[in-house]
Design an enzyme around this catalytic site. Structure first.
Site, PDB file in Angstrom:
ATOM      1  CE1 TYR A   1      15.338 -16.058   1.316  1.00 39.42           C
ATOM      2  CE2 TYR A   1      15.343 -17.757   1.899  1.00 39.42           C
ATOM      3  CZ  TYR A   1      15.845 -16.609   2.233  1.00 39.42           C
ATOM      4  OH  TYR A   1      14.974 -15.879   3.938  1.00 39.42           O
TER       5      TYR A   1
ATOM      6  CB  SER B   1      17.112 -18.766   5.610  1.00 34.86           C
ATOM      7  OG  SER B   1      16.107 -19.138   5.583  1.00 34.86           O
TER       8      SER B   1
END
Length: 271
Positions: free
Chosen positions: A155, A142
């Site tokens: 995350y 990401s």
């Protein structure tokens, strides 16, 4: 007359029941691959299986954070298709909390799926790939693994770890014939994003991304398919940010963009 075995390549896609994973499955099916999708959401997976409705698509309920489940799933894929040529480690979860409020359970939930899942799936699939001379792995990270943001300590850290795991896997598996690369998506127009991104957040992203828009699931899937293709045969250990230039842009970009649009070119004297 005995029917010859199907020689079409096989790709395994984790988190393949919806969103980016679903589009990755769709893209590979269009390119003639046989696809095995692993997902923890049983009902969504069943709908995806019904949607494709082809013997070239195998849906397997699996929690990728559990090594035993991963091993059983890969065994089932090999029995069904006879080989594995590519793996896309797409399964991921997120918890958005202030850094001082993240619990041990929160941290482990994110790391177990996002990081450990990619490790276990690669380990299991690579052993099957080697029986046919090698293959390709694409880890989905990401933009949050490349640049920090608020509320994303677990995350973002898991995705940063995926980027280094990619390099480690590429270094150790490359000489065995398995290439490992990484795609780091920026904001993508998925159903989940529509639910959690407010109008203000969307505007903030648009102001920061040079291309002034979200990416599409198709754009992410196309990058993944390229990295698994023969055209990418000498690409190994790399992370490609499919983000419209988000990672490349710096502080002040929106203001500079407005300035550029509202003024004519100016001559700058060299010192």
């Amino acid at each position: 007359m005995k029917t010859p075995p199907n020689s079409n390549p096989v790709v395994v896609v984790t988190g393949g029941a919806r969103g980016i994973g679903l589009e990755i499955c769709n893209t590979f099916l269009k390119r003639g691959y046989r696809v095995a999708a692993l997902d923890i959401e049983r009902e969504t997976l069943a709908k995806t299986e019904a949607h494709f409705n082809t013997p070239d698509f195998l849906a397997i309920h699996c929690d990728v954070s559990k090594p035993v489940q991963v091993s059983r799933s890969v065994t089932r894929i090999e029995r069904k298709f006879g080989r594995i040529d590519s793996l896309v480690n797409n399964a991921g979860v997120a918890i958005f909390k202030p850094i001082l409020e993240v619990t041990w359970q929160d941290w482990r939930y994110v790391m177990d799926t996002n990081l450990d899942g990619a490790f276990w799936c690669t380990q299991a699939c690579a052993k099957v790939m080697l029986k046919n001379g090698g293959g390709s792995v694409v880890n989905i990270a990401s933009i949050s693994g490349l640049r920090a943001s608020t509320l994303r300590v677990a995350y973002g850290t898991s995705k940063a770890a995926i980027i280094h795991l990619t390099k480690q896997q590429a270094a150790e598996l490359g000489d065995a014939g398995i290439r490992v690369n990484c795609v780091a998506p920026g904001p993508v127009a998925t159903e989940m994003a529509k639910l959690v991104h407010s109008k203000a957040i969307i505007k903030d992203y648009h102001d920061t991304i040079p291309m002034n828009r979200y990416g599409s699931t198709e754009e992410i899937a196309n990058a993944v398919a390229f990295l698994c293709s023969r055209e990418a045969s000498y690409i190994n250990g790399q992370t490609i940010a499919v983000d419209g230039g988000f990672d490349a842009s710096g502080v002040g970009l929106p203001t500079l963009r407005k300035s550029r649009q509202s003024t004519s070119p100016r001559k700058i004297n060299k010192i």
